[in-house]
Design a protein around this motif. Structure first.
Motif, short mmCIF file in Angstrom:
data_model
loop_
_atom_site.label_atom_id
_atom_site.label_comp_id
_atom_site.label_asym_id
_atom_site.label_seq_id
_atom_site.Cartn_x
_atom_site.Cartn_y
_atom_site.Cartn_z
N TRP A 1 16.12 8.45 -13.47
CA TRP A 1 14.92 8.38 -12.62
C TRP A 1 13.71 8.90 -13.38
O TRP A 1 13.82 9.77 -14.25
CB TRP A 1 15.11 9.20 -11.34
CG TRP A 1 16.17 8.66 -10.43
CD1 TRP A 1 16.67 7.40 -10.40
CD2 TRP A 1 16.89 9.39 -9.43
NE1 TRP A 1 17.64 7.27 -9.44
CE2 TRP A 1 17.79 8.49 -8.82
CE3 TRP A 1 16.85 10.71 -8.97
CZ2 TRP A 1 18.64 8.86 -7.79
CZ3 TRP A 1 17.69 11.09 -7.94
CH2 TRP A 1 18.57 10.17 -7.36
N THR A 2 12.55 8.37 -13.01
CA THR A 2 11.30 8.80 -13.63
C THR A 2 10.85 10.14 -13.04
O THR A 2 11.37 10.60 -12.01
CB THR A 2 10.18 7.77 -13.40
OG1 THR A 2 9.93 7.67 -11.99
CG2 THR A 2 10.59 6.40 -13.93
N SER B 1 8.63 0.29 -5.26
CA SER B 1 8.61 -0.56 -6.46
C SER B 1 7.53 -1.63 -6.42
O SER B 1 7.22 -2.22 -7.45
CB SER B 1 9.98 -1.23 -6.66
OG SER B 1 10.31 -2.04 -5.53
N ALA C 1 1.65 11.91 -9.00
CA ALA C 1 2.53 10.76 -9.25
C ALA C 1 1.75 9.61 -9.88
O ALA C 1 2.29 8.84 -10.68
CB ALA C 1 3.17 10.31 -7.94
N MET D 1 10.47 7.76 -3.42
CA MET D 1 10.98 7.58 -4.78
C MET D 1 11.48 6.16 -5.03
O MET D 1 11.61 5.74 -6.19
CB MET D 1 12.12 8.57 -5.03
CG MET D 1 13.37 8.33 -4.21
SD MET D 1 14.68 9.54 -4.54
CE MET D 1 15.10 9.17 -6.24
N PHE D 2 11.73 5.40 -3.97
CA PHE D 2 12.25 4.04 -4.13
C PHE D 2 11.16 2.97 -4.12
O PHE D 2 11.46 1.78 -4.14
CB PHE D 2 13.27 3.75 -3.03
CG PHE D 2 14.47 4.65 -3.07
CD1 PHE D 2 15.35 4.60 -4.15
CD2 PHE D 2 14.72 5.56 -2.06
CE1 PHE D 2 16.45 5.43 -4.20
CE2 PHE D 2 15.82 6.39 -2.09
CZ PHE D 2 16.69 6.34 -3.17
N LEU E 1 11.23 13.28 -4.33
CA LEU E 1 12.49 13.77 -3.79
C LEU E 1 12.49 15.30 -3.64
O LEU E 1 12.81 15.83 -2.57
CB LEU E 1 13.64 13.34 -4.70
CG LEU E 1 15.04 13.81 -4.27
CD1 LEU E 1 15.44 13.18 -2.94
CD2 LEU E 1 16.08 13.48 -5.34
N TRP F 1 8.01 10.83 -11.53
CA TRP F 1 7.38 10.71 -10.21
C TRP F 1 8.41 10.49 -9.10
O TRP F 1 8.19 10.92 -7.96
CB TRP F 1 6.32 9.60 -10.21
CG TRP F 1 6.81 8.19 -10.48
CD1 TRP F 1 6.83 7.55 -11.67
CD2 TRP F 1 7.32 7.27 -9.51
NE1 TRP F 1 7.33 6.28 -11.53
CE2 TRP F 1 7.63 6.08 -10.21
CE3 TRP F 1 7.55 7.32 -8.14
CZ2 TRP F 1 8.16 4.95 -9.58
CZ3 TRP F 1 8.08 6.20 -7.51
CH2 TRP F 1 8.38 5.03 -8.22
N GLN F 2 9.56 9.87 -9.44
CA GLN F 2 10.61 9.73 -8.43
C GLN F 2 11.20 11.08 -8.05
O GLN F 2 11.43 11.38 -6.87
CB GLN F 2 11.70 8.79 -8.96
CG GLN F 2 11.28 7.32 -9.01
CD GLN F 2 12.37 6.43 -9.59
OE1 GLN F 2 12.84 6.66 -10.71
NE2 GLN F 2 12.77 5.43 -8.83
N TRP F 3 11.46 11.91 -9.06
CA TRP F 3 11.96 13.25 -8.80
C TRP F 3 10.92 14.07 -8.02
O TRP F 3 11.28 14.92 -7.19
CB TRP F 3 12.30 13.95 -10.12
CG TRP F 3 13.65 13.58 -10.67
CD1 TRP F 3 13.91 12.80 -11.76
CD2 TRP F 3 14.91 13.99 -10.14
NE1 TRP F 3 15.28 12.68 -11.94
CE2 TRP F 3 15.91 13.41 -10.96
CE3 TRP F 3 15.30 14.76 -9.05
CZ2 TRP F 3 17.26 13.60 -10.74
CZ3 TRP F 3 16.65 14.95 -8.81
CH2 TRP F 3 17.62 14.38 -9.66
N MET G 1 2.91 6.55 -12.13
CA MET G 1 3.22 5.39 -11.30
C MET G 1 2.44 4.14 -11.70
O MET G 1 2.98 3.03 -11.73
CB MET G 1 2.94 5.68 -9.82
CG MET G 1 3.99 6.50 -9.12
SD MET G 1 3.63 6.72 -7.36
CE MET G 1 3.98 5.05 -6.75
N SER H 1 11.83 13.98 -15.91
CA SER H 1 11.71 12.57 -16.31
C SER H 1 12.95 12.12 -17.11
O SER H 1 13.31 12.74 -18.10
CB SER H 1 10.45 12.38 -17.15
OG SER H 1 10.28 11.02 -17.48
#
Length: 435
Positions: free
Chosen positions: A184-185, A113, A49, A110-111, A192, A187-189, A53, A179
């Protein structure tokens, strides 16, 4: 040698008992292996990630290093109490709880920030996962006597290179292919899709595992007697059965120091291997994942061979020293740099050395700790070692931020692996390792 049950062929045991241990192994080891594979994948996917990130969220190398490492502070603080809880209330409930909570937290990553959210989630992830490794090691002592634990624990610890070998390409593929999906990016996926399966397996564990031999409905009364008597007889040679007597023995603290050096090396591989491969000119995330299969895949072979040979020879000490020296040499080779082949050879040596020594290590303390002492002692050793998981990424991130190179930090890792080797030779008596 019986490679499944982990018993030397020269050991005169009945075919009935050998078949029984094969059955036990195939019943519980695959599940524990999957659990620890998911644990390693969910804690170390931050290394992949990181490739997106840092730029997406504007994080510095030191922010990443601290966030990656703070996981281990939460883990270390809760390791011992978690193991006591499992010893009292049973592996089925507690391992299930561990997996469900950490899988949920991994998905929620994933959230993230802000740096504060990053630190908070990583800390909670460590708290949630605390106790899985020492709990699984303790659980294996309920089923296997010491003479069988060398290869069985090494086989369980093979979850680390398995997760690295399969998780690298998987993580790289998710980040490249997912991506932008649903806004969503990659790294978020990643967080998850690698977190949710852990929740599902956690629910499965609750209904599948048995807390003790006596609870196993798939065993006959005579089979339970054989297993229980072997473990009970094995316990008569244990040095400590109470936590207080174990804590007062310097041998326990020697184990802590040895494990610290090993975990320092493992953390460096977990969180920086993708970055090291990227530094030799590989930029595609999926290709980085494919190349990461080389060191981790070779480690699987190394762990099995070292574990099998240690059981066959009934010797632990020198079989631990060899991979520790190999790992130290590997980190030094990476630090010296050079062409891509040179660096990959160093990564492979480091991975084989660290993972093989880690698998062999846990046969040592489990040979002298029983009951409450095993629950607390194994948890304490794991806690002391897991602190290295905080020290390593934070140290590397800070040094890289100051010098734009991780070479000095890798030489430090090499030194600590050599120090662990020296402690094994000088501070671990032969009576603990020659069974």
């Amino acid at each position: 040698m019986n490679s499944v049950a982990g018993v030397p062929a020269s050991n005169p045991i009945s075919s009935t008992e050998a078949a029984l241990y094969r059955r036990v192994t195939w019943r519980i080891l695959p599940v524990l292996l999957v659990c620890y594979m998911l644990a390693y994948l969910d804690r170390s996917n931050i290394g992949f990630a990181r490739l997106q990130m840092l730029s997406d969220l504007g994080f510095s190398e030191s922010v990443y290093g601290f966030g990656a490492g703070v996981f281990f502070l939460g883990y270390a603080l809760c390791e011992v109490p978690s193991n006591f809880i499992m010893h009292r209330f049973g592996a089925r409930r507690w391992i299930s709880r561990i997996m469900i909570t950490w899988g949920t937290l991994c998905a929620l990553m994933m959230f993230v920030s802000t740096p504060t959210m990053f630190y908070g989630f990583r800390l909670l992830l460590g708290v949630a996962e605390a106790g899985l490794l020492p709990g699984a090691i303790l659980y294996l002592t309920y089923w296997y006597p010491a003479r069988r634990r060398g290869q069985i624990i090494a086989s369980f610890m093979a979850a680390v290179p398995f997760a690295g070998a399969m998780g690298g390409p998987l993580s790289g593929y998710i980040m490249r292919q997912m991506s932008g999906v649903n806004g969503w990016t990659g790294w978020q996926w990643l967080f998850l899709l690698e977190g949710l399966p852990t929740v599902v397996i956690g629910l499965f564990v609750f209904f599948y595992l048995d807390d003790h031999v006596r609870d196993a409905k798939w065993l006959s009364a005579s089979e339970k007697t054989i297993l229980a008597e072997n473990v009970t007889e094995d316990g008569k040679t244990a040095s400590h059965t109470s936590m207080w007597s174990a804590v007062r023995d310097m041998q326990l603290w020697t184990f802590c120091a040895i494990y610290f050096g090993i975990l320092l090396g493992l953390a460096a591989l977990s969180f920086w291997l993708p970055a090291i491969i990227s530094s030799i000119g590989v930029k595609d995330n999926f290709h980085i994942g494919l190349l990461s299969m080389i060191p981790y895949g070779t480690s699987i072979v190394g762990m099995v061979l070292f574990g099998r040979r240690a059981d066959a020879r009934q010797e632990r000490r020198w079989h631990m020293v060899s991979p520790l020296v190999i790992g130290a040499a590997g980190f030094s080779i990476i630090a010296l740099g050079g062409n891509a082949t040179f660096v990959m050879v160093g990564l492979t040596m480091a991975a084989v050395g660290v993972t093989s020594s880690m698998g062999l290590f846990w046969a040592l303390p489990t040979a002298v700790l029983r009951g409450t002492a095993a629950a607390g002692g194994i948890g304490l050793i794991s806690s002391a070692g897991i602190v290295a998981g905080f020290v390593s990424p934070y140290m590397i991130g800070t040094i890289k931020g100051l010098t734009h190179s991780i070479a000095p930090a890798l030489f430090v890792h090499s030194f600590f692996l050599l120090l662990s080797a020296v402690l094994v030779i000088t501070r671990v008596p032969a009576r603990l390792v020659n069974k």
